[in-house]
Structures are given as C-alpha cells and as structure tokens.
Motif scaffolding. Structure first.
Motif, PDB file in Angstrom:
ATOM      1  N   ALA A  43       5.024   9.320  -5.802  1.00 14.64           N
ATOM      2  CA  ALA A  43       4.218   8.358  -6.674  1.00 14.64           C
ATOM      3  C   ALA A  43       4.651   8.208  -8.035  1.00 14.64           C
ATOM      4  CB  ALA A  43       2.839   9.007  -6.628  1.00 14.64           C
ATOM      5  N   ASP A  44       5.809   9.269  -8.308  1.00 18.01           N
ATOM      6  CA  ASP A  44       6.226   9.363  -9.618  1.00 18.01           C
ATOM      7  C   ASP A  44       7.656   8.796  -9.407  1.00 18.01           C
ATOM      8  OD1 ASP A  44       4.078  10.252 -11.117  1.00 18.01           O
ATOM      9  OD2 ASP A  44       4.696  12.389 -10.654  1.00 18.01           O
ATOM     10  N   ARG A  45       8.109   8.180  -8.439  1.00 17.68           N
ATOM     11  CA  ARG A  45       9.160   7.561  -7.968  1.00 17.68           C
ATOM     12  C   ARG A  45      10.307   8.510  -8.352  1.00 17.68           C
ATOM     13  NH1 ARG A  45       9.250   1.670 -11.071  1.00 17.68           N
ATOM     14  NH2 ARG A  45       7.126   1.072 -10.174  1.00 17.68           N
ATOM     15  N   LEU A  46      10.099   9.836  -7.634  1.00 16.92           N
ATOM     16  CA  LEU A  46      11.102  11.090  -7.658  1.00 16.92           C
ATOM     17  C   LEU A  46      11.218  11.547  -6.065  1.00 16.92           C
ATOM     18  CD1 LEU A  46       9.945  13.011 -10.777  1.00 16.92           C
ATOM     19  CD2 LEU A  46      11.975  11.573 -10.479  1.00 16.92           C
ATOM     20  N   VAL A 100      14.297   1.491  -6.250  1.00 20.72           N
ATOM     21  CA  VAL A 100      13.841   0.958  -5.047  1.00 20.72           C
ATOM     22  C   VAL A 100      12.849  -0.197  -5.135  1.00 20.72           C
ATOM     23  CG1 VAL A 100      14.761   2.819  -3.865  1.00 20.72           C
ATOM     24  CG2 VAL A 100      12.226   2.928  -4.216  1.00 20.72           C
ATOM     25  N   MET A 101      11.947   0.081  -6.322  1.00 23.55           N
ATOM     26  CA  MET A 101      10.814  -0.767  -6.433  1.00 23.55           C
ATOM     27  C   MET A 101      11.168  -2.082  -7.016  1.00 23.55           C
ATOM     28  SD  MET A 101       8.069   1.003  -5.617  1.00 23.55           S
ATOM     29  CE  MET A 101       7.550   2.663  -5.447  1.00 23.55           C
ATOM     30  N   ARG A 102      12.730  -2.246  -7.670  1.00 23.62           N
ATOM     31  CA  ARG A 102      12.873  -3.403  -8.298  1.00 23.62           C
ATOM     32  C   ARG A 102      14.223  -4.095  -7.591  1.00 23.62           C
ATOM     33  NH1 ARG A 102      11.035  -4.239 -13.414  1.00 23.62           N
ATOM     34  NH2 ARG A 102       9.699  -2.726 -14.141  1.00 23.62           N
ATOM     35  N   VAL A 103      14.870  -3.363  -6.686  1.00 24.80           N
ATOM     36  CA  VAL A 103      15.923  -3.846  -5.803  1.00 24.80           C
ATOM     37  C   VAL A 103      15.534  -5.444  -5.146  1.00 24.80           C
ATOM     38  CG1 VAL A 103      15.433  -2.805  -3.800  1.00 24.80           C
ATOM     39  CG2 VAL A 103      17.679  -3.282  -4.455  1.00 24.80           C
ATOM     40  N   ARG A 156      12.866  -3.789   8.555  1.00 23.77           N
ATOM     41  CA  ARG A 156      12.022  -2.886   7.722  1.00 23.77           C
ATOM     42  C   ARG A 156      12.685  -1.755   7.388  1.00 23.77           C
ATOM     43  NH1 ARG A 156       7.144  -5.330   8.094  1.00 23.77           N
ATOM     44  NH2 ARG A 156       6.479  -6.092  10.154  1.00 23.77           N
ATOM     45  N   VAL A 157      12.659  -1.644   5.887  1.00 22.46           N
ATOM     46  CA  VAL A 157      13.327  -0.475   5.387  1.00 22.46           C
ATOM     47  C   VAL A 157      12.501   0.503   4.714  1.00 22.46           C
ATOM     48  CG1 VAL A 157      15.009   0.029   3.204  1.00 22.46           C
ATOM     49  CG2 VAL A 157      15.108  -2.338   4.643  1.00 22.46           C
ATOM     50  N   ARG A 158      12.699   1.814   5.119  1.00 20.57           N
ATOM     51  CA  ARG A 158      12.119   3.082   4.630  1.00 20.57           C
ATOM     52  C   ARG A 158      13.047   3.537   3.355  1.00 20.57           C
ATOM     53  NH1 ARG A 158      11.678   6.412   9.298  1.00 20.57           N
ATOM     54  NH2 ARG A 158       9.743   5.071   9.929  1.00 20.57           N
ATOM     55  N   THR A 159      12.429   3.601   2.361  1.00 22.06           N
ATOM     56  CA  THR A 159      13.226   4.059   1.286  1.00 22.06           C
ATOM     57  C   THR A 159      13.292   5.378   1.087  1.00 22.06           C
ATOM     58  OG1 THR A 159      11.459   4.335  -0.454  1.00 22.06           O
ATOM     59  CG2 THR A 159      12.085   1.950  -0.104  1.00 22.06           C
ATOM     60  N   VAL A 160      14.247   5.944   0.097  1.00 18.66           N
ATOM     61  CA  VAL A 160      14.604   7.276  -0.271  1.00 18.66           C
ATOM     62  C   VAL A 160      13.298   7.972  -0.889  1.00 18.66           C
ATOM     63  CG1 VAL A 160      16.916   6.850  -0.614  1.00 18.66           C
ATOM     64  CG2 VAL A 160      15.458   6.694  -2.469  1.00 18.66           C
ATOM     65  N   LEU A 161      12.255   7.242  -1.167  1.00 14.71           N
ATOM     66  CA  LEU A 161      11.115   7.917  -1.698  1.00 14.71           C
ATOM     67  C   LEU A 161      10.022   8.256  -0.704  1.00 14.71           C
ATOM     68  CD1 LEU A 161      10.404   5.806  -4.834  1.00 14.71           C
ATOM     69  CD2 LEU A 161      11.355   8.220  -4.802  1.00 14.71           C
ATOM     70  N   VAL A 202       0.990  -1.258   0.006  1.00 13.20           N
ATOM     71  CA  VAL A 202       0.097  -0.102  -0.034  1.00 13.20           C
ATOM     72  C   VAL A 202       0.752   1.296   0.027  1.00 13.20           C
ATOM     73  CG1 VAL A 202      -1.936  -1.036   1.191  1.00 13.20           C
ATOM     74  CG2 VAL A 202      -0.192  -0.081   2.598  1.00 13.20           C
ATOM     75  N   SER A 203       2.098   1.056   0.050  1.00 12.26           N
ATOM     76  CA  SER A 203       3.323   2.150   0.036  1.00 12.26           C
ATOM     77  C   SER A 203       3.574   2.750  -1.352  1.00 12.26           C
ATOM     78  CB  SER A 203       4.338   1.858   0.827  1.00 12.26           C
ATOM     79  OG  SER A 203       5.281   3.016   0.653  1.00 12.26           O
ATOM     80  N   VAL A 204       3.406   4.048  -1.910  1.00 11.92           N
ATOM     81  CA  VAL A 204       3.968   4.275  -2.785  1.00 11.92           C
ATOM     82  C   VAL A 204       5.552   4.597  -2.875  1.00 11.92           C
ATOM     83  CG1 VAL A 204       1.844   5.553  -3.717  1.00 11.92           C
ATOM     84  CG2 VAL A 204       3.344   6.812  -2.454  1.00 11.92           C
ATOM     85  N   SER A 205       5.880   4.273  -1.647  1.00  9.56           N
ATOM     86  CA  SER A 205       7.459   4.852  -1.512  1.00  9.56           C
ATOM     87  C   SER A 205       8.418   3.418  -1.647  1.00  9.56           C
ATOM     88  CB  SER A 205       7.643   5.112  -0.074  1.00  9.56           C
ATOM     89  OG  SER A 205       7.137   6.308   0.196  1.00  9.56           O
TER      90      SER A 205
END
Length: 281
Positions: free
Chosen positions: A202-205, A262-265, A171-176, A130-133
């Motif tokens: 949401a645009d991965r920026l 971060v969505m594919r790592v 748990r990892v909180r990403t740069v997004l 549910v996270s866009v990050s």
C-alpha cells in the motif's frame, strides 16, 4: 452552249477542276497503291470518313458514360478509399517512429543479453481499481507471442509478470503484488526473496525477506533479479530504503522502492523468452 464554252466562267471552272483532279491524282500516287481510281475515291471521301468517325466516337463515349456510370462511381469510391488509407498511414508515421524508438531503448538490454527476446511495445489499457498493487492490462497477448509467467519490464527495470494472456490482451501482476515471488540479490551477491506484505504494498514498497543476519545489506543498495526459470538474472528491481530484523530474529528484511513507478507506467515490454526460461532447477 458554245458561248458558255467560250466564256471566261467556263475557263475558270475548267482550271479549278483540273487543279482538283491534279491534287487528287497526286495524293493517290503518293499513297503507294496500284488502284488509282480507288485511291482517288478514298481521297475524295476521306473528310467525310473523318467526320463520321468523330461522330461515332462521340456517341460511343456518351453511351459508355451513361451505361457504365455506376461502375465508374464504384471505381472512384475504391480509389478514394485507398487514398484515405495511404493518408492515414502517413499521419501515423510519427507514432510508428516513436514506438520504434521505445523499442530501440530496449535493444540496449538485448545487446548485453543476446538470449532475451522482447515483444513489441505494449500499452497499458486498464488498471485494477481495487488493487493496491497497481495490477494492469496491456494491449498485447498470445497473438503477439506473450504467455503467462513472462516477465514485464521497461527501460528502467522490472515491472512485474504476466498473470494471464488472452489472444489480444494480457493481465500484469506488478512487483508490488502479494502474489508474487522474486529471487533477488545485490550486486555484491547478498540474496533474498521478494514476498510482499499488503501494508508495505500500500506504500508502494516491496518486501525483501530471508536476508542473512550479518549480510551487510544497507539502504541505497541496488536490488536485481538473481535469475531462474521465471526471471532472467540482472533485471533491476529497485533500491533498498530500510533494513530491519525479521520477527524471528534469525534474518533481516529490507524494504525496496521499485525502480519503475508501476502506478504511472504507460508502456511496457514483455520478455517472451530467455535462456533457462521454464527450466526447473
């Protein structure tokens, strides 16, 4: 009787007896014993002793197999189990080599930054749907020296930060993430802070804020961590894709495309310690 003694048959038997007696006497004398009758008796009975010993050994071996069959089966099962474990280790050898290879890629960083300590490679085992990050969970935790607020990286760049460390996972909180704050700069020293906005995440920026109005920052500039108590300096964050004025007109914003997707790592490393970690200014 006299006829038998004078007969050829008696003479033959006498010769045979003399020959046998001579052989037994020779064997007894060669045995080195002083008791000749005893040696002769032992020589005569030796074949029977061999036979009795052979029969006894056969009986003992057969009884041992019957009595100890269960113990032998357990020992065989234990040997099979150990062989199976060794076989599994051989099968996993290539996987271990590949894991070490990924770690060696990271050693290029530690060679330049001797103060950095890295965890073993950690695999992404779950993602926050549910996270866009793109927040996710890895398969290493406090049992592996990982703790909250440790930076998470790959060979490409910064991925995020540990938000929670359990014994066997983290748990990892990403740069997004909109909950993250990262002091950053360009190689030329233009500074700012990454404080994300939900729409850009949401645009991965990433959103870099508080940039001086006349700093000269431009699209294509590389963004790295500026250093501090949470992130070591020099970790690549991403590349500037757009620069625009802030709403207050006093500073500029920059959109940053992260160097790592971060969505594919699938595999990451955790910086478990570095010089200045946890030290407040």
């Amino acid at each position: 009787m006299k006829d038998f003694i004078k007969s050829v048959r008696f003479k033959v038997l006498l010769c045979v007896f003399a020959l046998l007696f001579g052989l037994m006497l020779h064997a007894a004398m060669n045995s080195g014993t002083a008791n000749v009758p005893e040696a002769i008796l032992r020589t005569v009975t030796r074949p029977f002793s061999y036979a009795a010993t052979s029969i006894s050994n056969w009986v003992s071996g057969t009884l041992d197999k019957l009595i100890n069959a269960d113990r032998y089966k357990e020992e065989n099962d234990e040997l099979r189990r150990r062989l199976s474990e060794m076989h599994e280790l051989i099968i996993n050898k290539e996987a271990l080599i590949e894991e070490n290879h990924r770690l060696y890629e990271m050693l290029g960083i530690t060679d330049e930054r001797e103060d950095l300590s890295l965890s073993l490679p950690a695999a992404v085992i779950a993602r926050d749907a549910v996270s866009v990050s793109g927040n996710f969970t890895i398969n290493r935790g406090s049992n592996h020296g990982i703790k909250a607020n440790d930076p998470v990286i790959t060979a490409i760049g910064l991925v995020g930060i540990i938000s929670e460390a359990a014994p066997t996972y983290s748990r990892v909180r990403t740069v997004l993430s909109t909950e993250i704050n990262i002091g950053v700069r360009t190689p030329a020293g233009i500074a700012g802070i990454i404080e994300n906005d939900f729409l850009y995440s949401a645009d991965r920026l990433c959103l870099m804020q508080y940039i001086e109005k006349n700093s000269g920052i431009a699209a294509g500039d590389i963004i790295v961590t500026s250093g501090g108590s949470v992130y070591p300096a020099g970790l690549i964050v991403g590349t500037v894709t757009e620069v625009f004025p802030a709403d207050n007109g006093l500073s500029f914003h920059a959109l940053i495309e992260p160097s790592e997707d971060v969505m594919r790592v699938t595999d990451v490393f955790v910086i478990t310690s570095f010089e200045g970690q946890g030290v407040l200014p």
